[in-house]
Enzyme design. Structure first.
Site, PDB file in Angstrom:
ATOM      1  N   ARG A   1      59.737  -7.492 -76.680  1.00 39.86           N
ATOM      2  CA  ARG A   1      59.949  -6.505 -77.745  1.00 39.86           C
ATOM      3  C   ARG A   1      60.884  -5.396 -77.295  1.00 39.86           C
ATOM      4  O   ARG A   1      60.726  -4.837 -76.217  1.00 39.86           O
ATOM      5  CB  ARG A   1      58.605  -5.903 -78.142  1.00 39.86           C
ATOM      6  CG  ARG A   1      58.706  -4.763 -79.149  1.00 39.86           C
ATOM      7  CD  ARG A   1      57.345  -4.220 -79.491  1.00 39.86           C
ATOM      8  NE  ARG A   1      56.716  -3.570 -78.359  1.00 39.86           N
ATOM      9  CZ  ARG A   1      56.638  -2.260 -78.184  1.00 39.86           C
ATOM     10  NH1 ARG A   1      57.205  -1.444 -79.059  1.00 39.86           N
ATOM     11  NH2 ARG A   1      56.014  -1.753 -77.146  1.00 39.86           N
TER      12      ARG A   1
ATOM     13  N   ARG B   1      62.458  -3.693 -71.219  1.00 42.54           N
ATOM     14  CA  ARG B   1      61.222  -3.483 -70.463  1.00 42.54           C
ATOM     15  C   ARG B   1      60.902  -4.597 -69.476  1.00 42.54           C
ATOM     16  O   ARG B   1      60.378  -4.340 -68.402  1.00 42.54           O
ATOM     17  CB  ARG B   1      60.053  -3.293 -71.437  1.00 42.54           C
ATOM     18  CG  ARG B   1      60.094  -1.941 -72.106  1.00 42.54           C
ATOM     19  CD  ARG B   1      58.963  -1.759 -73.076  1.00 42.54           C
ATOM     20  NE  ARG B   1      59.013  -0.416 -73.649  1.00 42.54           N
ATOM     21  CZ  ARG B   1      58.243  -0.006 -74.639  1.00 42.54           C
ATOM     22  NH1 ARG B   1      57.368  -0.827 -75.170  1.00 42.54           N
ATOM     23  NH2 ARG B   1      58.346   1.223 -75.093  1.00 42.54           N
TER      24      ARG B   1
ATOM     25  N   HIS C   1      54.224  -2.765 -69.870  1.00 50.56           N
ATOM     26  CA  HIS C   1      55.024  -1.539 -69.861  1.00 50.56           C
ATOM     27  C   HIS C   1      55.306  -1.162 -68.409  1.00 50.56           C
ATOM     28  O   HIS C   1      54.388  -1.132 -67.587  1.00 50.56           O
ATOM     29  CB  HIS C   1      54.287  -0.411 -70.571  1.00 50.56           C
ATOM     30  CG  HIS C   1      55.192   0.716 -70.976  1.00 50.56           C
ATOM     31  ND1 HIS C   1      55.736   1.585 -70.055  1.00 50.56           N
ATOM     32  CD2 HIS C   1      55.668   1.098 -72.182  1.00 50.56           C
ATOM     33  CE1 HIS C   1      56.506   2.451 -70.685  1.00 50.56           C
ATOM     34  NE2 HIS C   1      56.476   2.187 -71.979  1.00 50.56           N
TER      35      HIS C   1
ATOM     36  N   HIS D   1      50.797  -4.136 -72.184  1.00 52.26           N
ATOM     37  CA  HIS D   1      51.126  -3.146 -73.202  1.00 52.26           C
ATOM     38  C   HIS D   1      51.203  -3.720 -74.614  1.00 52.26           C
ATOM     39  O   HIS D   1      50.617  -3.163 -75.531  1.00 52.26           O
ATOM     40  CB  HIS D   1      52.465  -2.496 -72.853  1.00 52.26           C
ATOM     41  CG  HIS D   1      52.903  -1.411 -73.789  1.00 52.26           C
ATOM     42  ND1 HIS D   1      52.141  -0.289 -74.037  1.00 52.26           N
ATOM     43  CD2 HIS D   1      54.034  -1.264 -74.537  1.00 52.26           C
ATOM     44  CE1 HIS D   1      52.777   0.505 -74.877  1.00 52.26           C
ATOM     45  NE2 HIS D   1      53.917  -0.077 -75.215  1.00 52.26           N
TER      46      HIS D   1
ATOM     47  N   GLU E   1      65.715   4.966 -75.852  1.00 51.43           N
ATOM     48  CA  GLU E   1      64.766   4.277 -74.979  1.00 51.43           C
ATOM     49  C   GLU E   1      65.415   3.009 -74.438  1.00 51.43           C
ATOM     50  O   GLU E   1      66.552   2.671 -74.777  1.00 51.43           O
ATOM     51  CB  GLU E   1      63.469   3.957 -75.735  1.00 51.43           C
ATOM     52  CG  GLU E   1      62.669   5.196 -76.114  1.00 51.43           C
ATOM     53  CD  GLU E   1      61.340   4.872 -76.758  1.00 51.43           C
ATOM     54  OE1 GLU E   1      61.011   3.672 -76.894  1.00 51.43           O
ATOM     55  OE2 GLU E   1      60.614   5.803 -77.131  1.00 51.43           O
TER      56      GLU E   1
END
Length: 627
Positions: free
Chosen positions: A413, A317, A268, A378, A148
């Site tokens: 994060r 992100r 997100h 998110h 990811e």
């Protein structure tokens, strides 16, 4: 009434209010009509809460789990991508640490991250031992790993293709029930109870049901573990379930605990776009889809993330969300597209069945067409400040999972670190509680003596349920992906009007909204929103998922530090900063005037954030904590 150490600027006046007693910080609610005694009360039933409950029960502590809906209805079940840990050949905790530090944009506490990545692999194996079944290779039986955003290696373990959270939730719920842990479902926790020495002594709560445990009651326990999840419902569009209204952060603030990094709300990048007016929980399109080779394009098919970061679509992100927002502004579009048509039907059906079904339910077939996506709220990287054992600055109060701020996530994060953080720090909390002498945790008794069930508190003004939607619109417009001094000031003003209306009615007529779940949730949202806005106005730079259009540069000299906020007993809000990116030790029981570090380098002030009082922000003088 405490006043600011400095005079507030003319554009940020503090409303004059009557002095408020410390007990008025509690939510207005009826007196508890029933009580349960325990050694530990865990609030929340996601991966963090259930793990903490299982480990505490296994250590012989009488444990009660309180959860707002059903045991399996929290944020964990919605996690699609997976859980990150150095489980694959050639991967190491050190490499996982490096990726986490990069994603955190200079604000991770490296000691906390090192604990996460080194203890993570064994924590995942213990989760498997609790019954969680991850996807494995049919031939070798090895756990399948994907990649990811922000990860340089395949280290994301997944289950059911894209239903990892649901599988983890299933396994832990079954384990909790098999262990006979007492649970109270459909219960909104209201406030923290304390003993005569100021230690946590349990919680008050409202059960939304009928029978013996109906209405407001209490769970008396000398150890309280907050695992209430996030606060995504602060914004109009979010991937969070409806129960994520920041209740744990609000409770901790009213109890006098420190919170940190609230300005870092991760949006997100790839959430299914349902229209510009869409509100509430939105379907997530997991980052794992990009990890398997999907790419972002605009309406003309241009891959706009190329050249913006070495990892393109798999950048952290915050970078991908900003890339999407920039392209939307450049083209005047409401959304971008995620193109994974090259996967083919078989891969979609076996690897991402949940996402495929969600897209098709909204009239989009990702097998034959690109998926319209845009960022949505998110994950809260900040929360209730803890140490490496999950202890907060209130003795006996612990926090883990999304409600906590351990220092692991920094300003952004890293993908799939959240489930791992919940596991690792829940186990650390349970170990700390288990290490406490049984004599100090006799059932329902704290060191300061037995906790009595409180009478009805006078409380402050409650907001009407409809205020929730106004709060969300204000926060989305003023503190979303793109922020500026002007937008944050407008948001502060809008929230202040909501507060002032409720406070005036209470002050003049003695009236407030009817105590009920919806009013308590709206009041919690307002409190959390006002603190978030206050610290976001202080941080005059762009870092991680805090993007200030008027301060586009990262400023490590002034801002590579954490902002910490705390409500004092008179409802004044103090904002201080740490001396470095590392958290200083927590100091349970510290006085309201003792902050964690230096004065915030920002010179701005903001009104306070209580729903029934509006004193000014106090900036404490510099103090170095070497304890």
């Amino acid at each position: 009434m405490h006043q600011s150490d400095r005079t507030a600027p003319a554009d940020r006046p503090a409303l004059p209010t009557e002095p408020s007693a410390p007990e008025a910080l509690a939510l207005t609610a009826p007196a508890p009509g029933w009580a349960i005694d325990a050694d530990v009360v865990v609030v929340g039933s996601g991966v963090a809460g259930l793990t903490a409950a299982l480990r505490c029960a296994a250590a012989g502590r009488k444990t009660v789990v309180v959860t707002k809906a059903r045991l399996d209805a929290g944020s964990t079940r919605w996690a699609q991508g997976g859980i990150a840990a150095a489980l694959g050949d050639g991967d190491t905790p050190e490499q996982h640490l490096d990726d986490t530090l990069v994603a955190g944009a200079g604000l991770c506490d490296e000691t906390a991250v090192r604990a996460l990545v080194t203890e993570g692999p064994d924590a995942v194996r213990r989760l498997i031992g609790s019954g969680a079944r991850f996807d494995t290779d049919a031939g070798t039986g090895e756990i399948l790993l994907t990649r990811e955003g922000g990860h340089h290696r395949r280290r994301i373990a997944h289950a059911g293709g894209d239903a990892t959270g649901a599988e983890i939730s299933r396994a832990l719920v079954e384990a909790v029930r098999e262990a006979g842990v007492e649970t109270v479902e459909n219960a909104l926790v209201l406030d923290l109870m304390k003993d005569a020495e100021g230690r946590a002594a349990g919680v008050t709560l409202h059960v939304m049901g009928e029978g013996q445990r109906d209405g407001v009651g209490a769970v008396r326990a000398p150890a309280v573990v907050l695992a209430t999840g996030g606060m995504g419902q602060v914004f109009s569009a979010t991937t969070n379930p409806a129960v994520s209204t920041g209740d744990g952060v609000a409770l901790a603030l009213r109890a006098g605990a420190e919170v940190s990094d609230l300005e870092f709300v991760q949006f997100h990048p790839t959430v299914l776009f349902l229209g510009p007016a869409a509100e509430g929980q939105q379907p997530l399109v997991s980052e794992a889809v990009r990890g398997e080779g999907a790419y972002l394009v605009d309406a003309d098919g241009v891959r706009f993330m190329r050249g913006q970061h070495e990892l393109a679509e798999l950048a952290p992100r915050d970078i991908v969300a900003k890339g999407i927002m920039r392209r939307m502004r450049e083209t005047g579009a409401h959304h971008m597209y995620l193109d994974a048509r090259h996967f083919g039907a078989e891969m979609w059906e076996h690897r991402f069945p949940t996402i495929l079904a969600a897209c098709r339910a909204h009239g989009i077939d990702p097998v034959t067409e690109p998926i319209p996506v845009s960022p949505a709220a998110h994950y809260a990287s900040g929360g209730v400040r803890t140490d490496l054992r999950g202890r907060t600055t209130v003795p006996g109060l612990y926090a883990c999972g999304e409600v906590a701020c351990t220092g692991v996530h920094g300003a952004n994060r890293l993908a799939s670190n959240s489930l791992l953080e919940g596991l690792v720090f829940a186990e650390r909390i349970a170990a700390d509680i288990a290490a406490t002498a049984p004599a100090e945790t006799g059932t329902g008794t704290a060191p300061g003596g037995p906790a009595a069930v409180p009478d009805a508190a006078p409380g402050g003004a409650l907001l009407v349920p409809e205020a929730r939607y106004e709060i969300q619109r204000i926060m989305t417009a003023g503190a979303g992906v793109l922020r500026s001094a002007a937008s944050l000031a407008a948001a502060a003003d809008g929230l202040e009007r909501l507060h002032a209306t409720a406070a005036a009615e209470l002050r003049v007529d003695g009236k407030t909204a009817e105590p009920c779940v919806e009013s308590w949730e709206a009041t919690n949202l307002l409190l959390v929103s006002r603190v978030l806005i206050a610290v976001a106005r202080e941080r005059e730079e762009t870092r991680g998922c805090h993007w200030r259009e008027d301060r586009p540069d990262r400023d490590d000299e002034r801002w590579r530090r954490h902002l910490v906020a705390r409500l004092g007993p008179g409802a004044e809000l103090a904002i201080t900063s740490t001396d470095t990116a590392d958290f200083p030790p927590v100091r349970p029981g510290a006085s309201a005037g003792a902050g964690p570090g230096a004065e915030s380098p920002g010179a701005s002030r903001s009104p306070a954030c209580r729903a029934d009082a509006a004193p000014a922000v106090r900036h404490d003088p510099p103090r170095r904590d070497n304890s």
